[in-house]
Design a protein around this motif. Structure first.
Motif, PDB file in Angstrom:
ATOM      1  N   LEU A  31       0.830  -1.209   0.000  1.00  0.00           N
ATOM      2  CA  LEU A  31       0.000   0.000   0.000  1.00  0.00           C
ATOM      3  C   LEU A  31       0.864   1.258   0.000  1.00  0.00           C
ATOM      4  CD1 LEU A  31      -2.754  -1.013   2.587  1.00  0.00           C
ATOM      5  CD2 LEU A  31      -3.070  -0.619   0.133  1.00  0.00           C
ATOM      6  N   MET A  32       1.891   1.248   0.825  1.00  0.00           N
ATOM      7  CA  MET A  32       2.771   2.400   0.935  1.00  0.00           C
ATOM      8  C   MET A  32       3.512   2.654  -0.375  1.00  0.00           C
ATOM      9  SD  MET A  32       5.330   2.995   4.139  1.00  0.00           S
ATOM     10  CE  MET A  32       4.037   2.825   5.363  1.00  0.00           C
ATOM     11  N   ASP A  33       4.052   1.600  -0.975  1.00  0.00           N
ATOM     12  CA  ASP A  33       4.798   1.752  -2.225  1.00  0.00           C
ATOM     13  C   ASP A  33       3.910   2.247  -3.354  1.00  0.00           C
ATOM     14  OD1 ASP A  33       7.090   0.958  -0.909  1.00  0.00           O
ATOM     15  OD2 ASP A  33       7.091  -1.083  -1.746  1.00  0.00           O
ATOM     16  N   ALA A  34       2.694   1.741  -3.443  1.00  0.00           N
ATOM     17  CA  ALA A  34       1.758   2.191  -4.484  1.00  0.00           C
ATOM     18  C   ALA A  34       1.401   3.659  -4.282  1.00  0.00           C
ATOM     19  CB  ALA A  34       0.503   1.327  -4.476  1.00  0.00           C
ATOM     20  N   ALA A  35       1.146   4.050  -3.057  1.00  0.00           N
ATOM     21  CA  ALA A  35       0.802   5.442  -2.770  1.00  0.00           C
ATOM     22  C   ALA A  35       1.987   6.363  -3.035  1.00  0.00           C
ATOM     23  CB  ALA A  35       0.313   5.581  -1.336  1.00  0.00           C
ATOM     24  N   LEU A  36       3.186   5.929  -2.666  1.00  0.00           N
ATOM     25  CA  LEU A  36       4.376   6.742  -2.922  1.00  0.00           C
ATOM     26  C   LEU A  36       4.607   6.938  -4.416  1.00  0.00           C
ATOM     27  CD1 LEU A  36       6.794   5.317  -0.218  1.00  0.00           C
ATOM     28  CD2 LEU A  36       6.025   7.715  -0.385  1.00  0.00           C
ATOM     29  N   ALA A  37       4.362   5.902  -5.196  1.00  0.00           N
ATOM     30  CA  ALA A  37       4.561   5.989  -6.643  1.00  0.00           C
ATOM     31  C   ALA A  37       3.633   7.029  -7.280  1.00  0.00           C
ATOM     32  CB  ALA A  37       4.349   4.624  -7.288  1.00  0.00           C
ATOM     33  N   GLY A  38       2.470   7.229  -6.674  1.00  0.00           N
ATOM     34  CA  GLY A  38       1.508   8.172  -7.226  1.00  0.00           C
ATOM     35  C   GLY A  38       1.491   9.523  -6.540  1.00  0.00           C
ATOM     36  N   SER A  39       2.490   9.808  -5.716  1.00  0.00           N
ATOM     37  CA  SER A  39       2.493  11.064  -4.971  1.00  0.00           C
ATOM     38  C   SER A  39       3.644  11.952  -5.408  1.00  0.00           C
ATOM     39  CB  SER A  39       2.599  10.780  -3.471  1.00  0.00           C
ATOM     40  OG  SER A  39       3.896  10.334  -3.148  1.00  0.00           O
ATOM     41  N   PRO A  40       3.541  13.244  -5.112  1.00  0.00           N
ATOM     42  CA  PRO A  40       4.664  14.131  -5.446  1.00  0.00           C
ATOM     43  C   PRO A  40       5.899  13.800  -4.625  1.00  0.00           C
ATOM     44  CG  PRO A  40       2.802  15.383  -4.499  1.00  0.00           C
ATOM     45  CD  PRO A  40       2.424  13.935  -4.507  1.00  0.00           C
ATOM     46  N   ALA A  41       7.061  13.940  -5.229  1.00  0.00           N
ATOM     47  CA  ALA A  41       8.324  13.648  -4.545  1.00  0.00           C
ATOM     48  C   ALA A  41       8.766  14.874  -3.755  1.00  0.00           C
ATOM     49  CB  ALA A  41       9.385  13.218  -5.544  1.00  0.00           C
ATOM     50  N   THR A  42       7.903  15.280  -2.822  1.00  0.00           N
ATOM     51  CA  THR A  42       8.178  16.412  -1.944  1.00  0.00           C
ATOM     52  C   THR A  42       8.096  15.924  -0.508  1.00  0.00           C
ATOM     53  OG1 THR A  42       5.844  17.000  -1.780  1.00  0.00           O
ATOM     54  CG2 THR A  42       7.109  18.025  -3.583  1.00  0.00           C
ATOM     55  N   LEU A  43       8.623  16.721   0.419  1.00  0.00           N
ATOM     56  CA  LEU A  43       8.507  16.358   1.824  1.00  0.00           C
ATOM     57  C   LEU A  43       7.039  16.244   2.210  1.00  0.00           C
ATOM     58  CD1 LEU A  43       9.602  15.805   4.641  1.00  0.00           C
ATOM     59  CD2 LEU A  43       9.764  18.300   4.970  1.00  0.00           C
ATOM     60  N   ALA A  44       6.238  17.208   1.823  1.00  0.00           N
ATOM     61  CA  ALA A  44       4.813  17.181   2.168  1.00  0.00           C
ATOM     62  C   ALA A  44       4.110  15.966   1.577  1.00  0.00           C
ATOM     63  CB  ALA A  44       4.135  18.468   1.699  1.00  0.00           C
ATOM     64  N   GLY A  45       4.391  15.663   0.313  1.00  0.00           N
ATOM     65  CA  GLY A  45       3.758  14.517  -0.340  1.00  0.00           C
ATOM     66  C   GLY A  45       4.159  13.203   0.289  1.00  0.00           C
ATOM     67  N   ARG A  46       5.438  13.038   0.544  1.00  0.00           N
ATOM     68  CA  ARG A  46       5.919  11.794   1.142  1.00  0.00           C
ATOM     69  C   ARG A  46       5.459  11.644   2.593  1.00  0.00           C
ATOM     70  NH1 ARG A  46      11.947  11.536  -1.608  1.00  0.00           N
ATOM     71  NH2 ARG A  46      11.160  10.941  -3.661  1.00  0.00           N
ATOM     72  N   ALA A  47       5.470  12.744   3.342  1.00  0.00           N
ATOM     73  CA  ALA A  47       5.014  12.687   4.735  1.00  0.00           C
ATOM     74  C   ALA A  47       3.549  12.290   4.795  1.00  0.00           C
ATOM     75  CB  ALA A  47       5.236  14.031   5.420  1.00  0.00           C
ATOM     76  N   GLN A  48       2.735  12.854   3.920  1.00  0.00           N
ATOM     77  CA  GLN A  48       1.312  12.534   3.897  1.00  0.00           C
ATOM     78  C   GLN A  48       1.098  11.057   3.579  1.00  0.00           C
ATOM     79  OE1 GLN A  48      -1.242  14.542   4.761  1.00  0.00           O
ATOM     80  NE2 GLN A  48      -2.662  12.842   4.446  1.00  0.00           N
ATOM     81  N   VAL A  49       1.828  10.532   2.607  1.00  0.00           N
ATOM     82  CA  VAL A  49       1.684   9.124   2.227  1.00  0.00           C
ATOM     83  C   VAL A  49       2.111   8.202   3.367  1.00  0.00           C
ATOM     84  CG1 VAL A  49       2.611   7.301   0.726  1.00  0.00           C
ATOM     85  CG2 VAL A  49       1.824   9.450  -0.259  1.00  0.00           C
ATOM     86  N   ILE A  50       3.271   8.441   3.931  1.00  0.00           N
ATOM     87  CA  ILE A  50       3.746   7.578   5.018  1.00  0.00           C
ATOM     88  C   ILE A  50       2.760   7.619   6.180  1.00  0.00           C
ATOM     89  CG2 ILE A  50       5.558   7.259   6.772  1.00  0.00           C
ATOM     90  CD1 ILE A  50       6.387   6.274   3.990  1.00  0.00           C
ATOM     91  N   ALA A  51       2.343   8.814   6.570  1.00  0.00           N
ATOM     92  CA  ALA A  51       1.425   8.944   7.704  1.00  0.00           C
ATOM     93  C   ALA A  51       0.083   8.258   7.420  1.00  0.00           C
ATOM     94  CB  ALA A  51       1.207  10.419   8.036  1.00  0.00           C
ATOM     95  N   ALA A  52      -0.507   8.548   6.288  1.00  0.00           N
ATOM     96  CA  ALA A  52      -1.830   8.001   5.985  1.00  0.00           C
ATOM     97  C   ALA A  52      -1.792   6.483   5.800  1.00  0.00           C
ATOM     98  CB  ALA A  52      -2.396   8.668   4.735  1.00  0.00           C
ATOM     99  N   THR A  53      -0.800   5.980   5.083  1.00  0.00           N
ATOM    100  CA  THR A  53      -0.777   4.531   4.849  1.00  0.00           C
ATOM    101  C   THR A  53      -0.445   3.768   6.121  1.00  0.00           C
ATOM    102  OG1 THR A  53       1.502   4.606   3.996  1.00  0.00           O
ATOM    103  CG2 THR A  53      -0.293   4.670   2.375  1.00  0.00           C
ATOM    104  N   TYR A  54       0.407   4.323   6.974  1.00  0.00           N
ATOM    105  CA  TYR A  54       0.724   3.641   8.226  1.00  0.00           C
ATOM    106  C   TYR A  54      -0.524   3.548   9.101  1.00  0.00           C
ATOM    107  CZ  TYR A  54       3.633   1.905  12.015  1.00  0.00           C
ATOM    108  OH  TYR A  54       4.195   1.112  12.979  1.00  0.00           O
ATOM    109  N   ILE A  55      -1.206   4.667   9.300  1.00  0.00           N
ATOM    110  CA  ILE A  55      -2.411   4.684  10.129  1.00  0.00           C
ATOM    111  C   ILE A  55      -3.494   3.803   9.504  1.00  0.00           C
ATOM    112  CG2 ILE A  55      -4.265   6.131  11.073  1.00  0.00           C
ATOM    113  CD1 ILE A  55      -1.497   6.675  12.390  1.00  0.00           C
ATOM    114  N   ASP A  56      -3.709   3.940   8.202  1.00  0.00           N
ATOM    115  CA  ASP A  56      -4.764   3.167   7.537  1.00  0.00           C
ATOM    116  C   ASP A  56      -4.514   1.666   7.586  1.00  0.00           C
ATOM    117  OD1 ASP A  56      -6.140   5.471   6.962  1.00  0.00           O
ATOM    118  OD2 ASP A  56      -5.479   5.574   4.868  1.00  0.00           O
TER     119      ASP A  56
END
Length: 153
Positions: A31-56
């Motif tokens: 889930l995390m890898d798929a979300a990261l692949a579709g997110s912006p390569a920015t601190l904000a984008g990566r932080a949002q993906v890691i946080a959301a996928t971990y909690i979810d």
């Protein structure tokens, strides 16, 4: 399913718990890898993906995962497995967030702090103490604070 059937397949209780943990980690990583692949390569984008996928991921597993994690700590073999997966996750986060730090790296202690926050917030969400949105937002703040730290040890 009877106990002998389970032990025939997994060998021991520790073997069963290890497989449950491996399955949990594989789902979380995918889930995390798929979300990261579709997110912006920015601190904000990566932080949002890691946080959301971990909690979810923890939310999707419910109250069982904290019990499995606790049981993993009761055996040296299972603690080793948990430790290996944790090291992979911390290294992934280091690679993801290091480019956005002043020193182009992140202290291991800061990564551990982020992991502790992720675990605590996800468990608090499962318990109903905080909402998913509150947990994700707080974890995003923790990741930003980690990346903004100027200390690398």
């Amino acid at each position: 399913m009877t106990k002998p059937v389970v032990y025939d397949h997994f060998g021991t209780r520790a073997g069963l718990l290890a497989e449950l943990y491996r399955a949990f980690d594989a789902r979380q990583t995918a889930l995390m890898d798929a979300a990261l692949a579709g997110s912006p390569a920015t601190l904000a984008g990566r932080a949002q993906v890691i946080a959301a996928t971990y909690i979810d991921c923890v939310l999707s597993q419910g109250r069982e995962i904290p019990g499995i994690v606790a049981a993993l700590e009761g055996s040296p073999e299972l603690e080793r497995i948990k430790s290996e997966y944790r090291a992979v996750f911390l290294e992934k986060c280091r690679r993801l967030f290091a480019p956005f730090t002043p020193a182009d790296d992140i202290a291991l202690s800061a990564l551990w702090s982020m992991l502790g926050a992720a675990q605590s917030l996800s468990y608090a969400t499962v318990a109903g103490a905080v909402t998913r949105e509150e947990a994700v937002a707080e974890l995003v703040r923790a990741i930003h604070a980690m990346a903004e730290s100027r200390t690398v040890l």
